[in-house]
Enzyme design. Structure first.
Site, short mmCIF file in Angstrom:
data_model
loop_
_atom_site.label_atom_id
_atom_site.label_comp_id
_atom_site.label_asym_id
_atom_site.label_seq_id
_atom_site.Cartn_x
_atom_site.Cartn_y
_atom_site.Cartn_z
NE ARG A 228 -3.88 -2.18 0.61
CZ ARG A 228 -4.99 -2.34 -0.10
NH1 ARG A 228 -5.31 -1.46 -1.03
NH2 ARG A 228 -5.75 -3.38 0.09
CG HIS B 288 -12.13 -1.60 -4.50
ND1 HIS B 288 -11.40 -1.67 -3.35
CD2 HIS B 288 -13.34 -1.09 -4.16
CE1 HIS B 288 -12.13 -1.20 -2.34
NE2 HIS B 288 -13.31 -0.85 -2.81
NE ARG C 41 -9.27 0.66 -4.32
CZ ARG C 41 -9.56 1.02 -3.08
NH1 ARG C 41 -10.33 2.05 -2.84
NH2 ARG C 41 -9.08 0.34 -2.06
CG HIS D 227 -4.45 -0.58 -5.05
ND1 HIS D 227 -4.06 -1.78 -4.53
CD2 HIS D 227 -5.77 -0.47 -4.80
CE1 HIS D 227 -5.11 -2.36 -3.96
NE2 HIS D 227 -6.16 -1.58 -4.11
O1 LIG Z 1 -7.42 -4.20 -2.70
P1 LIG Z 1 -8.40 -3.07 -2.64
O2 LIG Z 1 -8.81 -2.53 -3.99
O3 LIG Z 1 -8.04 -2.01 -1.69
O4 LIG Z 1 -9.74 -3.71 -2.11
C1 LIG Z 1 -9.83 -4.33 -0.89
C2 LIG Z 1 -11.26 -4.77 -0.86
O5 LIG Z 1 -11.35 -6.00 -1.54
C3 LIG Z 1 -12.63 -6.47 -1.72
O6 LIG Z 1 -12.58 -7.66 -2.40
C4 LIG Z 1 -13.25 -6.63 -0.40
O7 LIG Z 1 -14.55 -7.10 -0.53
C5 LIG Z 1 -13.23 -5.32 0.37
O8 LIG Z 1 -13.77 -5.46 1.62
C6 LIG Z 1 -11.83 -4.85 0.49
O9 LIG Z 1 -11.83 -3.62 1.14
#
Ligand SMILES: O=P(O)(O)OC[C@H]1O[C@@H](O)[C@H](O)[C@@H](O)[C@@H]1O
Length: 279
Positions: free
Chosen positions: A7, A43, A94, A100
């Site tokens: 992250r 996401h 994102r 990300h």
């Molecule tokens: O990896 P990312 O894009 O930050 O997403 C994390 C998300 O991934 C999703 O699959 C989950 O259902 C969410 O709860 C979680 O927050």
């Protein structure tokens, strides 16, 4: 740790990439403090998988209805372009909120499409027994908890990312339990369990056979509104066990709404109207 960390909001604090120069100051938002590892982006993966399955489904319905070739081609182009646009927006947002790095969202889209492609070919999902739904749900739970405990015993903490989020998030209230990988797993299991219950309910079988298109469209519209409302329901996370049980239940209920509850209530409502009219 090289220039490709997990992250960005914790990577900038831990990397040696900038040497003596100061690392860029990243502005955190309430949605920045995700607790999962971030590779690939959940996401991007989720939206790509769902979008892909939806496009394939619409195209296969169009093909079954023998849509004229030109119209089919146009529909195909529009749907894929729409999905491309949605994915572009998801990925850019994102990266923009510094949840990300670009490669993570790209991997998310690719892995989402691979998962969707594999699972959309598994037709047994629609005809499998209720017992199988239960045992798969139970297997996933036991496997996940067992694997977690096993790794913990040998000194690997699968929830290592939670600690990072807690360390680097400027506002502890933004570290949301809902975003932990285990919470995601429980939501998926609840969904699977609810889908099994819904599809095998005698009520679902009854309405599936005997309903018209307007009835189905009405059920879809009402379900969408109710699911949106259900989404507002959140639970306190002080007690983790209760939080996980409630998350599981909420996901299971979310699948019972469109498969049983809404069609049943709508059916009873319309029947009553019919009786009123004839009497
Ligand atoms: O990896 P990312 O894009 O930050 O997403 C994390 C998300 O991934 C999703 O699959 C989950 O259902 C969410 O709860 C979680 O927050």
């Amino acid at each position: 740790m090289g220039p490709f960390g997990e992250r960005p909001y914790w990577w900038v604090h831990e990397t040696k990439f900038y040497g003596n120069e100061s690392a860029p100051a990243l502005r955190q938002l309430s949605i920045t403090c995700e607790t999962g590892p971030g590779s690939p982006s959940g996401h991007a993966m989720g939206s790509a998988a769902v979008g892909y399955v939806m496009v394939i489904a619409v195209l296969s319905i169009a093909a079954q209805r023998k849509t004229p070739a030109l119209l089919y081609w146009l529909l195909k182009m529009v749907l894929w372009m729409l999905l491309g646009l949605v994915e572009l927006l998801v990925c850019m947002s994102r990266v923009y909120v510094a949840a990300h790095f670009p490669h993570q969202v790209i991997c998310g889209v690719i892995s989402g499409i691979i998962v969707a492609e594999i699972f959309s070919r598994q037709k047994w999902i629609y005809i499998t027994s209720l017992q199988k739904y239960f045992s798969i749900t139970l297997f996933l739970l036991v496997f996940a908890v067992g694997f977690y405990v096993l790794l913990k015993v040998v000194g690997v903490d699968l929830l290592w990312t939670l600690e990072k989020a807690q360390k680097w998030c400027v506002n502890p209230a933004w570290v949301n339990m809902d975003t932990t990988p285990f919470a995601s797993l429980l939501r998926n299991m609840g969904t699977l369990f609810g889908l099994g219950l819904g599809l095998h309910s005698p009520l679902h079988t009854q309405h599936k056979k005997s309903t018209s298109n307007p009835f189905k469209m009405g059920s879809i519209a009402i379900s969408l509104v109710l699911l949106q409302l259900l989404d507002f329901l959140t639970f306190p996370s002080d007690n983790h066990t209760i939080f996980y049980i409630l998350s599981f239940t909420k996901s299971a209920v979310a699948l019972l709404v469109p498969t049983i509850l809404v069609p049943r209530v709508l059916f009873l409502f319309l029947q009553e109207k019919k009786v009123e009219k004839t009497s």
